[in-house]
Write a protein that holds these residues in place. Structure first.
Motif, PDB file in Angstrom:
ATOM      1  N   ALA A 345       0.835  -1.211   0.000  1.00  0.00           N
ATOM      2  CA  ALA A 345       0.000   0.000   0.000  1.00  0.00           C
ATOM      3  C   ALA A 345       0.864   1.254   0.000  1.00  0.00           C
ATOM      4  N   SER A 346       1.944   1.227   0.737  1.00  0.00           N
ATOM      5  CA  SER A 346       2.858   2.377   0.746  1.00  0.00           C
ATOM      6  C   SER A 346       3.579   2.520  -0.584  1.00  0.00           C
ATOM      7  N   LEU A 347       4.003   1.384  -1.161  1.00  0.00           N
ATOM      8  CA  LEU A 347       4.717   1.445  -2.433  1.00  0.00           C
ATOM      9  C   LEU A 347       3.830   1.960  -3.562  1.00  0.00           C
ATOM     10  N   VAL A 348       2.575   1.464  -3.633  1.00  0.00           N
ATOM     11  CA  VAL A 348       1.715   1.901  -4.732  1.00  0.00           C
ATOM     12  C   VAL A 348       1.280   3.352  -4.563  1.00  0.00           C
ATOM     13  N   TYR A 349       1.208   3.821  -3.340  1.00  0.00           N
ATOM     14  CA  TYR A 349       0.837   5.225  -3.119  1.00  0.00           C
ATOM     15  C   TYR A 349       1.899   6.151  -3.685  1.00  0.00           C
ATOM     16  N   TYR A 350       3.179   5.883  -3.392  1.00  0.00           N
ATOM     17  CA  TYR A 350       4.250   6.743  -3.891  1.00  0.00           C
ATOM     18  C   TYR A 350       4.570   6.451  -5.359  1.00  0.00           C
ATOM     19  N   ALA A 351       4.309   5.219  -5.836  1.00  0.00           N
ATOM     20  CA  ALA A 351       4.559   4.918  -7.246  1.00  0.00           C
ATOM     21  C   ALA A 351       3.592   5.667  -8.158  1.00  0.00           C
ATOM     22  N   GLU A 352       2.362   5.851  -7.729  1.00  0.00           N
ATOM     23  CA  GLU A 352       1.368   6.567  -8.538  1.00  0.00           C
ATOM     24  C   GLU A 352       1.600   8.076  -8.522  1.00  0.00           C
ATOM     25  N   ILE A 354       4.743   9.447  -8.693  1.00  0.00           N
ATOM     26  CA  ILE A 354       5.993   9.802  -9.359  1.00  0.00           C
ATOM     27  C   ILE A 354       5.716  10.419 -10.730  1.00  0.00           C
ATOM     28  N   GLN A 355       4.821   9.824 -11.516  1.00  0.00           N
ATOM     29  CA  GLN A 355       4.470  10.339 -12.835  1.00  0.00           C
ATOM     30  C   GLN A 355       3.175  11.146 -12.761  1.00  0.00           C
ATOM     31  N   ILE A 356       2.952  11.889 -13.832  1.00  0.00           N
ATOM     32  CA  ILE A 356       1.714  12.679 -13.917  1.00  0.00           C
ATOM     33  C   ILE A 356       0.547  11.728 -14.089  1.00  0.00           C
ATOM     34  N   ASN A 357      -0.404  11.801 -13.180  1.00  0.00           N
ATOM     35  CA  ASN A 357      -1.523  10.855 -13.180  1.00  0.00           C
ATOM     36  C   ASN A 357      -2.779  11.592 -12.742  1.00  0.00           C
ATOM     37  N   PRO A 358      -3.526  12.139 -13.684  1.00  0.00           N
ATOM     38  CA  PRO A 358      -4.734  12.891 -13.281  1.00  0.00           C
ATOM     39  C   PRO A 358      -5.842  12.004 -12.732  1.00  0.00           C
ATOM     40  N   THR A 388       0.087   4.063 -13.672  1.00  0.00           N
ATOM     41  CA  THR A 388       1.456   4.251 -14.129  1.00  0.00           C
ATOM     42  C   THR A 388       2.159   2.909 -14.274  1.00  0.00           C
ATOM     43  N   TYR A 389       3.273   2.929 -15.005  1.00  0.00           N
ATOM     44  CA  TYR A 389       4.017   1.688 -15.209  1.00  0.00           C
ATOM     45  C   TYR A 389       4.662   1.196 -13.913  1.00  0.00           C
ATOM     46  N   ILE A 390       5.156   2.125 -13.130  1.00  0.00           N
ATOM     47  CA  ILE A 390       5.749   1.711 -11.853  1.00  0.00           C
ATOM     48  C   ILE A 390       4.674   1.140 -10.935  1.00  0.00           C
ATOM     49  N   GLY A 391       3.488   1.770 -10.935  1.00  0.00           N
ATOM     50  CA  GLY A 391       2.386   1.252 -10.125  1.00  0.00           C
ATOM     51  C   GLY A 391       1.938  -0.125 -10.582  1.00  0.00           C
ATOM     52  N   MET A 392       1.939  -0.360 -11.917  1.00  0.00           N
ATOM     53  CA  MET A 392       1.587  -1.694 -12.409  1.00  0.00           C
ATOM     54  C   MET A 392       2.609  -2.735 -11.981  1.00  0.00           C
ATOM     55  N   PHE A 393       3.892  -2.359 -11.976  1.00  0.00           N
ATOM     56  CA  PHE A 393       4.928  -3.279 -11.528  1.00  0.00           C
ATOM     57  C   PHE A 393       4.753  -3.629 -10.043  1.00  0.00           C
ATOM     58  N   VAL A 394       4.417  -2.608  -9.246  1.00  0.00           N
ATOM     59  CA  VAL A 394       4.149  -2.867  -7.828  1.00  0.00           C
ATOM     60  C   VAL A 394       2.926  -3.766  -7.660  1.00  0.00           C
TER      61      VAL A 394
END
Length: 507
Positions: A345-352, A354-358, A388-394
């Protein structure tokens, strides 16, 4: 050379265990002091001076490992011997079972797990065999009156009532009572569920005074509130009347009042029954309160009556005991899930972020906890997804970690259920009555000279054979010597002895 051979023969000792002879050195038996074999002397009763050996009527297979322990210092467990027998033999020889080698320890300790399982099954009372009168008297606490033959009518009637209401398989009448109890439980659960259906509810009509646009008052019928049909009330009254009667009868006839009160199934039973009467009192005296409907939430305890079916089903007892035995594994599962939920939960919060995500669904870590929970448990509602791609990886890592976390403790729980179920099936197939071992007969006293005895074959004149004939004791020793020689020298084929019948007089 002859002197060395004599010294070697004097240091050797012959042990006959269960008909199998073993030969070793006395120094070997002295390696482990304070044991039975380390204190062998010719003054012992099991020493045979004719054969020059010590005879022990014990298990020969276990003794082979015991003697090997004296020789090598390593105690191994024979797989063809039951664990309690192995412990009993080690206790006889004066050895400690904790000296078993690590390679055999897991196999050796399986019998302890089996004994614990059988003890648990004894507490679950899964046997359907009818107990004896002595066991019933001991269970209900009037064993002294039973031994004196002064059993009162209530002491005679109380166990019958208890078996009638608490042991469904004790008699045909108890089976009928059990069927009635299961019927009322099912009817109560079905009624509790059906009365919440909209088609099973009746609207509660009331008049409400409202003001119109012209500042006039008018009456309006309000049908938003509904109540359960009156038929469900009568059904619950009948069911709870039976439950109340059953609780009172079982409490009065119970062998232990304290154990009856502290039983978890009984606690659920009388709390569920008490909630019905509390609900009646609240409807009568507290219906005008604003939050009176919240009190109906506590009536959900009635659904817990399903656990009463454990008295009628051995499978439910085994299932509940499986969860009890697997409490450590379940606790470990919950701990790993909570740990993974917080981390992802912490990782996906900060991963989303990092990139622009409206269209970010993860505005806080508490919202991410819900997403991590449904992802790790492979439910995946799809109400919250990473963009985001990082969020999908998480998210991919979270799903894989959830599969591994849940899959690891499950085999332990399944093995516990299989163990209890297999032992239950084995106990059900055991014979109810076992053959008792006959007591050991006492040996005959030695015969005096000139006296005959049963089984003594004499000559036609009625006199005993001459003194040159071997006595009974020497004959037994000769037979044992012959069997011992046959055991040691396997290459020599001895002819079979043919016993000719003797037609003399028998005294």
């Amino acid at each position: 050379m002859n002197l060395m051979n004599n010294m070697d023969s004097e240091n050797r000792v012959v042990l006959n265990v269960g008909g199998i002879r073993h030969e070793t050195y006395k120094a070997t038996l002295k390696k482990i002091p304070a044991t039975r074999l380390s204190r062998l002397t010719e003054a012992l009763g099991n020493y045979d001076p004719v054969l020059n050996e010590y005879f022990f009527d014990r298990h020969p297979g276990v003794f082979a490992q015991v003697l090997n322990y004296y020789r090598t210092g390593k105690l191994h467990y024979p797989t063809d011997v039951c664990g309690p027998l192995f412990e009993e033999e080690l206790s006889f020889w004066g050895l400690d079972s904790n000296q078993v080698e690590p390679c055999c320890w897991m196999t050796y300790t399986q019998h302890r797990n089996t004994q614990e399982t059988l003890a648990v099954l004894d507490r679950l009372d899964l046997d359907t065999e009818k107990p004896t009168d002595e066991e019933v008297a001991k269970k209900f606490g009037f064993e002294d009156a039973y031994n004196k033959g002064k059993v009162s009518w209530w002491q005679h009637l109380k166990p019958q009532i208890w078996s009638l209401f608490d042991e469904p398989y004790s008699s045909n009448a108890a089976k009928i009572i059990g069927i009635i109890s299961v019927f009322f439980i099912c009817v109560s659960i079905i009624s509790f569920c059906l009365k919440t259906h909209p088609d099973m509810r009746v609207p509660y009509i009331r008049n409400i005074t409202v003001k119109t646009a012209n500042q006039n008052t008018s009456w309006v019928l309000d049908k938003t509130q509904t109540n359960a049909h009156i038929a469900f009330f009568y059904i619950e009254c009948v069911c709870n009347a039976w439950f109340t009667f059953e609780i009172m009868v079982r409490f009065i006839s119970s062998p232990s009042k304290l154990r009856f009160i502290t039983s978890s199934v009984n606690i659920i039973d009388y709390i569920a029954t008490l909630s019905f009467f509390i609900d009646l009192i609240l409807q009568r005296f507290a219906s005008h309160l604003e939050n009176a409907d919240i009190l109906e939430f506590f009536s959900i305890i009635r659904i817990m009556r399903l656990f009463k079916l454990t008295r009628h089903s051995s499978g439910l007892k085994i299932l509940i005991q499986t969860f009890r035995a697997s409490a450590k594994e379940l606790t470990l599962l919950v701990f790993f899930l909570v740990l993974g939920i917080v981390i992802f939960a912490s990782l996906v919060y900060y991963a989303e972020r990092i990139q622009i995500n409206p269209h970010n669904d993860f505005n806080s870590i508490p919202l991410g906890l819900w997403w991590a929970l449904v992802t790790m448990t492979t439910v995946g509602y799809g109400d919250m997804t990473p963009k985001t791609y990082i969020g999908m990886f998480v998210g991919a890592l979270c799903a894989l970690a959830g599969v591994l976390t849940i899959a690891l403790p499950v085999p332990v729980i399944v093995s516990n259920f299989t163990m209890y179920y297999s032992h239950t099936q084995a106990r059900a197939k055991l014979p109810k009555r076992r053959r008792r071992v006959c007591p050991v007969e006492l040996s005959r006293p030695p015969r005096l000279p000139g006296q005959g005895g049963p089984g003594v074959c004499n000559t036609g004149s009625g006199k005993l054979p001459s003194s040159n004939a071997p006595s009974t004791g020497s004959m037994d020793q000769a037979i044992r010597r012959m069997n011992a020689n046959r055991t040691i020298t396997k290459d020599v084929i001895l002819p079979k002895m043919v016993m000719k019948p003797c037609y003399g007089k028998v005294f």
